[in-house]
Design an enzyme around this catalytic site. Structure first.
Site, PDB file in Angstrom:
ATOM      1  N   HIS A 190       0.902  -0.955  -0.035  1.00 20.89           N
ATOM      2  CA  HIS A 190       0.032  -0.005  -0.175  1.00 20.89           C
ATOM      3  C   HIS A 190       0.829   1.216   0.005  1.00 20.89           C
ATOM      4  O   HIS A 190       2.219   1.118  -0.017  1.00 20.89           O
ATOM      5  CB  HIS A 190      -1.041  -0.054   1.241  1.00 20.89           C
ATOM      6  CG  HIS A 190      -0.271   0.158   2.421  1.00 20.89           C
ATOM      7  ND1 HIS A 190       0.568  -1.019   2.908  1.00 20.89           N
ATOM      8  CD2 HIS A 190      -0.656   0.897   3.484  1.00 20.89           C
ATOM      9  CE1 HIS A 190       0.786  -0.655   4.281  1.00 20.89           C
ATOM     10  NE2 HIS A 190       0.208   0.408   4.613  1.00 20.89           N
ATOM     11  N   HIS A 230       1.145   3.834   2.263  1.00 23.94           N
ATOM     12  CA  HIS A 230       1.760   4.608   3.183  1.00 23.94           C
ATOM     13  C   HIS A 230       3.383   4.725   3.211  1.00 23.94           C
ATOM     14  O   HIS A 230       3.825   3.918   2.734  1.00 23.94           O
ATOM     15  CB  HIS A 230       1.351   4.060   4.413  1.00 23.94           C
ATOM     16  CG  HIS A 230      -0.136   3.931   4.736  1.00 23.94           C
ATOM     17  ND1 HIS A 230      -0.672   3.311   5.720  1.00 23.94           N
ATOM     18  CD2 HIS A 230      -1.102   4.883   4.218  1.00 23.94           C
ATOM     19  CE1 HIS A 230      -1.791   3.411   5.752  1.00 23.94           C
ATOM     20  NE2 HIS A 230      -2.267   4.391   4.932  1.00 23.94           N
ATOM     21  N   ASP A 234       5.556   4.870   5.273  1.00 22.27           N
ATOM     22  CA  ASP A 234       6.571   3.985   6.008  1.00 22.27           C
ATOM     23  C   ASP A 234       6.931   2.539   5.403  1.00 22.27           C
ATOM     24  O   ASP A 234       7.811   1.985   5.550  1.00 22.27           O
ATOM     25  CB  ASP A 234       6.223   3.934   7.627  1.00 22.27           C
ATOM     26  CG  ASP A 234       4.897   2.956   7.586  1.00 22.27           C
ATOM     27  OD1 ASP A 234       3.991   3.163   6.549  1.00 22.27           O
ATOM     28  OD2 ASP A 234       4.637   2.101   8.485  1.00 22.27           O
ATOM     29  N   HIS A 235       6.007   2.465   4.371  1.00 23.21           N
ATOM     30  CA  HIS A 235       6.080   1.194   3.320  1.00 23.21           C
ATOM     31  C   HIS A 235       6.799   1.641   2.239  1.00 23.21           C
ATOM     32  O   HIS A 235       7.481   0.588   1.547  1.00 23.21           O
ATOM     33  CB  HIS A 235       4.955   0.389   3.101  1.00 23.21           C
ATOM     34  CG  HIS A 235       4.556  -0.088   4.340  1.00 23.21           C
ATOM     35  ND1 HIS A 235       4.326  -1.591   4.591  1.00 23.21           N
ATOM     36  CD2 HIS A 235       4.045   0.371   5.366  1.00 23.21           C
ATOM     37  CE1 HIS A 235       3.720  -1.874   5.782  1.00 23.21           C
ATOM     38  NE2 HIS A 235       3.720  -0.545   6.310  1.00 23.21           N
TER      39      HIS A 235
HETATM   40 ZN   LIG Z   1       0.239   1.316   6.536  1.00 25.15          ZN
END
Ligand SMILES: [Zn+2]
Length: 220
Positions: free
Chosen positions: A49, A51, A53-54
């Site tokens: 996904h 976000h 932090d990924h």
């Molecule tokens: Zn996330």
């Protein structure tokens, strides 16, 4: 490998795929490049996904970045749409039953589902969808591997159902104050996490409202 809490996975070889490269952090990206070099380099970056932090480090690896749609296959991994935590969330399945679960299910703690108009209902559907998949091992976006996927998915479903049952029970007593509902139903949550719990409750209230199970006269 883990940095600042996000797990990055290197899958396959000649070349490999990098799953969720994590934040834009030089040291972490260097570690990914070094690990990938032993597997004939990086062919593709896959995201569970969007976000930060990924995903924020993805553009720095110099290869194509793909957040696959439902049913798409890339580098031997099949994407299963699992919205809820994020609208664009997918799990990535290997042919032999390893599930890269992103933030659908975590190695420790609980997944945050924000209120955004139906996300909790979507999240519950996503958990049930993954319960129908032949999963041997879950490799989550945060925390250790989950070796009992069936039990973990059932636990996640049951946890949300428990909150919903308790919320309905509190509403049944005539309680209409959000603050009192939060105190009654999320009574096990440490005080510093109550703002998160309040958002989790909003997601539950949205779900009940969409199902026409929510009284109309709630107050702050
Ligand atoms: Zn996330």
């Amino acid at each position: 490998m883990t940095l600042e809490g996000t797990n990055t996975y290197i899958y396959g070889s000649g070349p490999c795929a990098v799953i969720d490269p994590g934040p834009d952090d030089g040291g972490h990206l260097d570690a990914i490049r070094a690990a990938a070099a032993e597997r004939d380099g990086i062919g593709l970056v896959l995201l569970t996904h969007s976000h930060g932090d990924h995903a924020d480090g993805a553009g720095r690896l110099g290869v194509e970045v793909v957040l696959p749609g439902d049913g798409e296959e890339h580098a031997g991994l099949r994407a299963v749409a699992t919205p809820g935590h994020a609208p664009d969330h997918v799990c990535l399945m290997t042919a032999d039953g390893v599930c890269f679960s992103g933030d659908l299910v975590l190695g420790t703690g609980s997944t945050f589902v924000p209120p955004d108009g139906g996300s909790l209902a979507a999240y519950m559907d996503s958990l049930r969808r993954m319960q129908a998949e032949p999963i041997e091992l879950i490799a989550p976006g945060h925390g250790p591997w989950i070796t009992d996927p069936e039990a973990k998915l059932a636990e996640y479903v049951e946890h949300r159902m428990m909150r919903e049952r308790r919320l309905l029970a509190a509403l049944d007593t005539g309680e209409r104050s959000r603050a009192a509902l939060l105190a009654a139903v999320w009574d096990d949550v440490p005080v510093e996490l109550l703002p998160m719990a309040a958002m989790a409750m909003e997601a539950h209230l949205e779900k009940l409202e969409a199902e026409a199970r929510l009284p109309f006269d709630l107050v702050e």
